[in-house]
Design a protein around this motif. Sequence first.
Motif, short mmCIF file in Angstrom:
data_model
loop_
_atom_site.label_atom_id
_atom_site.label_comp_id
_atom_site.label_asym_id
_atom_site.label_seq_id
_atom_site.Cartn_x
_atom_site.Cartn_y
_atom_site.Cartn_z
N UNK A 1 -3.91 12.14 5.76
CA UNK A 1 -3.43 9.89 5.56
C UNK A 1 -3.98 9.38 4.21
N UNK A 2 -2.72 8.51 4.10
CA UNK A 2 -4.19 7.93 2.93
C UNK A 2 -5.04 7.13 3.68
N UNK A 3 -5.28 6.42 4.49
CA UNK A 3 -6.51 6.19 4.85
C UNK A 3 -7.85 7.37 5.07
N UNK A 4 -7.41 8.51 5.37
CA UNK A 4 -8.14 8.98 5.56
C UNK A 4 -9.07 9.78 4.09
N UNK A 5 -8.46 10.42 3.54
CA UNK A 5 -8.42 10.13 1.87
C UNK A 5 -9.44 9.31 0.95
N UNK B 1 -16.35 -0.63 2.48
CA UNK B 1 -14.80 -1.34 2.20
C UNK B 1 -13.69 -0.73 3.40
N UNK B 2 -12.75 -2.16 3.92
CA UNK B 2 -11.87 -1.89 4.30
C UNK B 2 -11.02 -1.59 3.38
N UNK B 3 -9.96 -0.70 4.04
CA UNK B 3 -9.15 -0.02 3.56
C UNK B 3 -7.47 -0.21 4.17
N UNK B 4 -7.17 -1.47 3.27
CA UNK B 4 -5.41 -1.39 4.79
C UNK B 4 -4.10 0.54 3.90
N UNK B 5 -3.31 0.46 4.99
CA UNK B 5 -2.93 1.35 5.16
C UNK B 5 -1.15 1.24 4.73
N UNK B 6 -0.46 2.32 4.21
CA UNK B 6 0.80 2.13 4.94
C UNK B 6 1.51 1.12 5.68
N UNK B 7 1.70 -0.43 6.06
CA UNK B 7 2.91 0.00 7.30
C UNK B 7 3.55 1.24 7.48
N UNK B 8 3.97 1.26 9.08
CA UNK B 8 4.59 2.06 9.84
C UNK B 8 5.10 1.71 10.76
#
Length: 180
Positions: free
Chosen positions: A128-132, A141-148
Amino acid sequence: MKADARLKVAIAVVVGGVLLMGATLRALDLAWRRESGLDDAGRRAVGLARISSQYLRELFAVTDSSLRQLALVGPRATGPAAAIDWTPILKASRAGMTGIGALTVTDTDGIVRASTIVGILGASRRDDYLFRQLAGSATDDVIAGTPFRTLSGQLSIPMGRRLRNSEGDFAGIVVATLIP
């Protein structure tokens, strides 16, 4: 007879003029009402956009704050993410948050170790994008992933933070899925 014919023509011209004037006034009134309606709709749309923007801004801020607290409470105090009983922590956090679909914790390998959705325990989030992004980042930092879309069709936006152990090393991630 000629006077009679002239009178009829004059009456027809006056009636035609009155009808034309009435139609013109009606057309102008409709055009004004249309413009007025479009202006009102534009003002409402701008107001709705402002309200939506404010709601999302507050939702992101509250979610970020909650994720930050979870990152502090978790492995820094007690050990690796996999060894913590996150269930009561996640349930308590989830109960206090609005607009959140789920809270999930992974270990350093991206395996879901705790979640408010029991069915995903043991699943891998390694790709997953967030994990990587969070595993490869040294910053907090807080990161927002791809909406699904969830299985129920709701739009979800994942947001995550790194978990660190007491030495400051990567210990996994904590993710909240927002349901805006």
